[in-house]
Write a protein that holds these residues in place. Structure first.
Motif, PDB file in Angstrom:
ATOM      1  N   PHE A 138      52.770   0.500 -43.340  1.00 14.16           N
ATOM      2  CA  PHE A 138      51.800   1.589 -43.338  1.00 14.16           C
ATOM      3  C   PHE A 138      50.368   1.106 -43.516  1.00 14.16           C
ATOM      4  O   PHE A 138      49.441   1.738 -42.996  1.00 14.16           O
ATOM      5  CB  PHE A 138      52.171   2.641 -44.381  1.00 14.16           C
ATOM      6  CG  PHE A 138      53.267   3.553 -43.916  1.00 14.16           C
ATOM      7  CD1 PHE A 138      53.044   4.490 -42.923  1.00 14.16           C
ATOM      8  CD2 PHE A 138      54.534   3.458 -44.459  1.00 14.16           C
ATOM      9  CE1 PHE A 138      54.055   5.319 -42.475  1.00 14.16           C
ATOM     10  CE2 PHE A 138      55.561   4.281 -44.027  1.00 14.16           C
ATOM     11  CZ  PHE A 138      55.321   5.221 -43.029  1.00 14.16           C
ATOM     12  N   HIS A 143      42.428  -0.345 -46.360  1.00 10.76           N
ATOM     13  CA  HIS A 143      43.830  -0.122 -45.981  1.00 10.76           C
ATOM     14  C   HIS A 143      44.549  -1.453 -45.765  1.00 10.76           C
ATOM     15  O   HIS A 143      45.658  -1.645 -46.261  1.00 10.76           O
ATOM     16  CB  HIS A 143      43.909   0.708 -44.699  1.00 10.76           C
ATOM     17  CG  HIS A 143      43.563   2.137 -44.882  1.00 10.76           C
ATOM     18  ND1 HIS A 143      44.351   3.023 -45.579  1.00 10.76           N
ATOM     19  CD2 HIS A 143      42.486   2.858 -44.460  1.00 10.76           C
ATOM     20  CE1 HIS A 143      43.796   4.223 -45.566  1.00 10.76           C
ATOM     21  NE2 HIS A 143      42.657   4.140 -44.900  1.00 10.76           N
ATOM     22  N   TYR A 162      48.312   8.833 -45.398  1.00 13.36           N
ATOM     23  CA  TYR A 162      49.668   8.303 -45.516  1.00 13.36           C
ATOM     24  C   TYR A 162      50.663   9.451 -45.585  1.00 13.36           C
ATOM     25  O   TYR A 162      50.344  10.515 -46.130  1.00 13.36           O
ATOM     26  CB  TYR A 162      49.788   7.420 -46.765  1.00 13.36           C
ATOM     27  CG  TYR A 162      49.040   6.112 -46.633  1.00 13.36           C
ATOM     28  CD1 TYR A 162      49.628   5.023 -46.031  1.00 13.36           C
ATOM     29  CD2 TYR A 162      47.743   5.986 -47.102  1.00 13.36           C
ATOM     30  CE1 TYR A 162      48.946   3.821 -45.900  1.00 13.36           C
ATOM     31  CE2 TYR A 162      47.050   4.798 -46.968  1.00 13.36           C
ATOM     32  CZ  TYR A 162      47.660   3.722 -46.369  1.00 13.36           C
ATOM     33  OH  TYR A 162      46.976   2.545 -46.227  1.00 13.36           O
ATOM     34  N   PHE A 199      47.930   5.407 -52.230  1.00 13.38           N
ATOM     35  CA  PHE A 199      49.187   4.954 -51.639  1.00 13.38           C
ATOM     36  C   PHE A 199      49.703   3.708 -52.345  1.00 13.38           C
ATOM     37  O   PHE A 199      50.890   3.604 -52.662  1.00 13.38           O
ATOM     38  CB  PHE A 199      48.988   4.689 -50.142  1.00 13.38           C
ATOM     39  CG  PHE A 199      50.236   4.249 -49.435  1.00 13.38           C
ATOM     40  CD1 PHE A 199      51.321   5.099 -49.308  1.00 13.38           C
ATOM     41  CD2 PHE A 199      50.331   2.985 -48.869  1.00 13.38           C
ATOM     42  CE1 PHE A 199      52.481   4.700 -48.647  1.00 13.38           C
ATOM     43  CE2 PHE A 199      51.466   2.581 -48.209  1.00 13.38           C
ATOM     44  CZ  PHE A 199      52.544   3.441 -48.092  1.00 13.38           C
TER      45      PHE A 199
END
Length: 127
Positions: A103, A26, A119, A60
């Motif tokens: 994010f 991430h 997400y 994402f």
């Protein structure tokens, strides 16, 4: 185990390593989709948390990449059609990157403790 405390190549990850690599997938989104892709390809079969979280991060980041491409094309067309008057809209192309940074950090903070993160928007290209 190797001499340096790292698991042998292809060995299952410990729970701590699984969470670490899953959360780093991430955080790597700050740079682009490549860190998430590399982490997923290398560790997907070695840890279930890393597999799940790296796929989420990768989906994402691919979604953001598509948004950046679409925005660049739209801004380019608007700039040409308006003879440069709308060229100031170029700042819009940075918005997906800024959203990605925010994010990615939120996801990293959540997953570093072993909690999954989803997400709020992303196309699910990789399942």
């Amino acid at each position: 185990m190797s001499d340096h405390g790292q698991p042998a190549s292809g060995a299952p990850l410990t729970r701590e390593q699984d969470v670490q690599w899953g959360s780093l997938a991430h955080l790597g989104g700050i740079l682009s989709f490549l860190p998430s892709l590399i982490i997923w390809l290398v560790f997907k079969d070695r840890g279930p948390f890393t597999d799940r979280e790296a796929k989420e991060a990768l989906n994402f980041q691919i979604t953001l990449l598509i948004a950046m491409i679409v925005l660049n094309i739209a801004v380019g067309i608007l700039t040409v059609v308006s003879f440069g008057i709308l060229g100031f809209l170029g700042f819009l192309t940075w918005i997906p990157w800024a959203i990605g940074v925010v994010f990615s950090i939120l996801a990293f903070m959540r997953t570093r403790d072993g909690a999954p993160y989803r997400y709020p928007f992303a196309f699910r290209f990789i399942r």
